[in-house]
Design an enzyme around this catalytic site. Structure first.
Site, mmCIF file in Angstrom:
data_model
loop_
_atom_site.group_PDB
_atom_site.id
_atom_site.type_symbol
_atom_site.label_atom_id
_atom_site.label_comp_id
_atom_site.label_asym_id
_atom_site.label_seq_id
_atom_site.Cartn_x
_atom_site.Cartn_y
_atom_site.Cartn_z
ATOM 1 C CB ALA A 60 -6.824 8.360 1.910
ATOM 2 C CE LYS A 61 -2.728 0.862 0.806
ATOM 3 N NZ LYS A 61 -2.911 0.157 2.466
ATOM 4 N N GLY A 62 -2.221 5.545 -1.101
ATOM 5 C CA GLY A 62 -1.353 6.099 -2.179
ATOM 6 C C GLY A 62 0.116 5.722 -2.322
ATOM 7 C CG ASP A 105 0.807 -0.726 1.537
ATOM 8 O OD1 ASP A 105 0.565 -1.887 1.238
ATOM 9 O OD2 ASP A 105 -0.576 0.109 1.653
#
Length: 441
Positions: free
Chosen positions: A122-124, A163
């Site tokens: 996942a990434k956001g 991040d």
């Protein structure tokens, strides 16, 4: 659509001819297609892996300190969860986009599989310049974003982490906001927290430590004794600084480091322990560089672009994506490139470096220390039992060497690049899981 039809990557000439920046999603799909063409994987599985399971887009109203209201856009891309909960970072950056989040979520899927972790990708992030926010505004933005995505995250569903533009404090706010709404403290909803609220010792340093471990193993494999190895590190944030300091400790000579405004080069070596990282003191490298002259034979200031082209044994691009492109790949002077950042090498550049015989150790192995120690943190949270820093580092060393060895065996067995080997290992594991679980009717 046959695997041959969907699995033919662009030619070097065709890709290099494009002047448009390559998105993370384009790069991730091209890399998948390239390896898929070499493997016997069901077309249906490949088709599923070419797309995210879901992309959540939300609007986040923020009351600024002056009383005005500004609305920001946030994303959470969830790629694949066949091997476990979604896992991936949250970044606050002006260039966050849907496609970037999808591409990075795909890389997280491969990274978790390469490390054999029970997670998917996942990434956001939020489209915002974090430097424009006060601490209070950043907290309010984080808490509201958490509320907007609360239904799609959780310790057994999707576990965010820090991040670009976020840090342990951001994760603490996220964990608190989620826990308050759930009515109980749930530290496992997020990793990268401060140890005082369930975080793991060694988490912040882990990506840089894994870059150093992988560099050490690769140099030994190609007969580059660290005591005789020169290293240039682009980016002196958490990843680059920790990698540089550890490699320096182990005997390598760090000849160049950089921040966003420029680089320092000294062919005799730099005392990297004396330069604060970007997290410790923003733009410290630039400030150090102002004390130097322009002596062509000694320590001097150079540009970030010039750092990438230095004649060194190892280059570690540890800043941002897309820094090694078709435009400069022919000028890269290193024999080995170890990717500290996510996606620093475009697809076209990768092909050029391969043709030139330069070994590229991919990001999905090199900087996987972050997600690996995040896994350790998650285990500590769900078991309510903390590990010592010594145990974390010992476990990370073991996991990284095991993963590196699996890729090395694949490189030797199939005579492929390190990136192709990484994707082959990851894709085999993911495809097997998909085939065992099947497709819900």
């Amino acid at each position: 659509m046959s695997s041959q039809e969907r699995s033919s990557p662009p030619t070097r000439e065709a890709t290099a001819a494009s002047t448009d920046p390559e998105t993370a999603l384009e790069t991730a799909r091209r890399q998948l297609d390239r390896v898929a063409a070499q493997l016997d994987v069901d077309d249906a599985v490949l088709e599923r892996l070419s797309h995210p399971a879901a992309v959540h887009e939300v609007t986040i109203p923020l009351e600024r300190d002056d009383g005005s209201v500004e609305v920001f856009t946030g994303y959470r891309a969830q790629h694949d969860s066949v091997r476990g909960p979604y896992k991936g970072g949250l970044r606050y950056h002006p260039e966050v986009s849907r496609d970037e989040c999808v591409g990075l979520s795909m890389w997280m899927t491969w990274k978790c599989a390469v490390m054999d972790l029970p997670f998917g990708g996942a990434k956001g992030g939020i489209v915002v310049d974090p430097k424009s926010l006060s601490d209070d505004e950043k907290e309010r933005l984080t808490r509201r974003f958490t509320q907007e995505i609360r239904d799609v995250i959780g310790p057994n569903t999707d576990i965010p982490a820090p991040d670009m533009g976020t840090d342990p404090q951001t994760m603490a706010w996220l964990m608190d906001a989620y826990s308050m709404q759930e009515g109980e403290t749930i530290p496992g909803v997020v990793t990268g927290k401060p140890p005082s609220v369930g975080g793991s010792y060694g988490r912040e340093e882990a990506p840089g430590r894994s870059v150093a471990i992988v560099t050490r193993e690769t140099c030994e494999y190609y007969d580059y004794p660290l005591s005789e190895t020169t290293v240039a590190v682009q980016g002196f944030g958490s990843v680059g600084a920790n990698a540089a300091r550890l490699l320096d400790e182990w005997g390598a000579t760090i000849v160049a480091v950089s921040d966003v405004n420029g680089a320092v080069y000294d062919p005799d070596g730099i005392d990297v322990a004396a330069i604060p990282s970007h997290d410790e003191e923003p733009e410290a490298v630039t400030q150090f560089a102002t004390t130097l002259g322009d002596d062509p034979g000694g320590a001097r200031r150079i540009s970030n672009a010039a750092l990438l082209e230095l004649d060194v044994d190892v280059l570690v691009p540890a800043a941002v994506g897309n820094v090694i492109t078709a435009d400069n790949a022919d000028a890269i002077g290193a024999d080995i490139v170890v990717e500290g950042a996510n996606g620093p090498t475009t697809f076209a550049a990768d092909t050029i470096l391969e043709d030139r015989g330069i070994h590229v150790i991919p990001d999905i192995l090199a900087n996987a220390g972050g997600v690996t120690v995040s896994y350790f943190e998650w285990l500590q949270d769900i078991n309510r039992r903390a590990w010592s820093l010594e145990r974390v580092n010992e476990e990370l060393e073991s996991e990284m060497v095991t993963a590196w060895t699996a890729l090395k065996d694949e490189v030797e067995r199939r005579n492929v690049t390190w990136r192709d080997a990484a994707y082959a290992v990851a894709l085999d594991r993911i495809a097997e899981a998909h085939e065992m679980r099947g497709l819900w009717p």
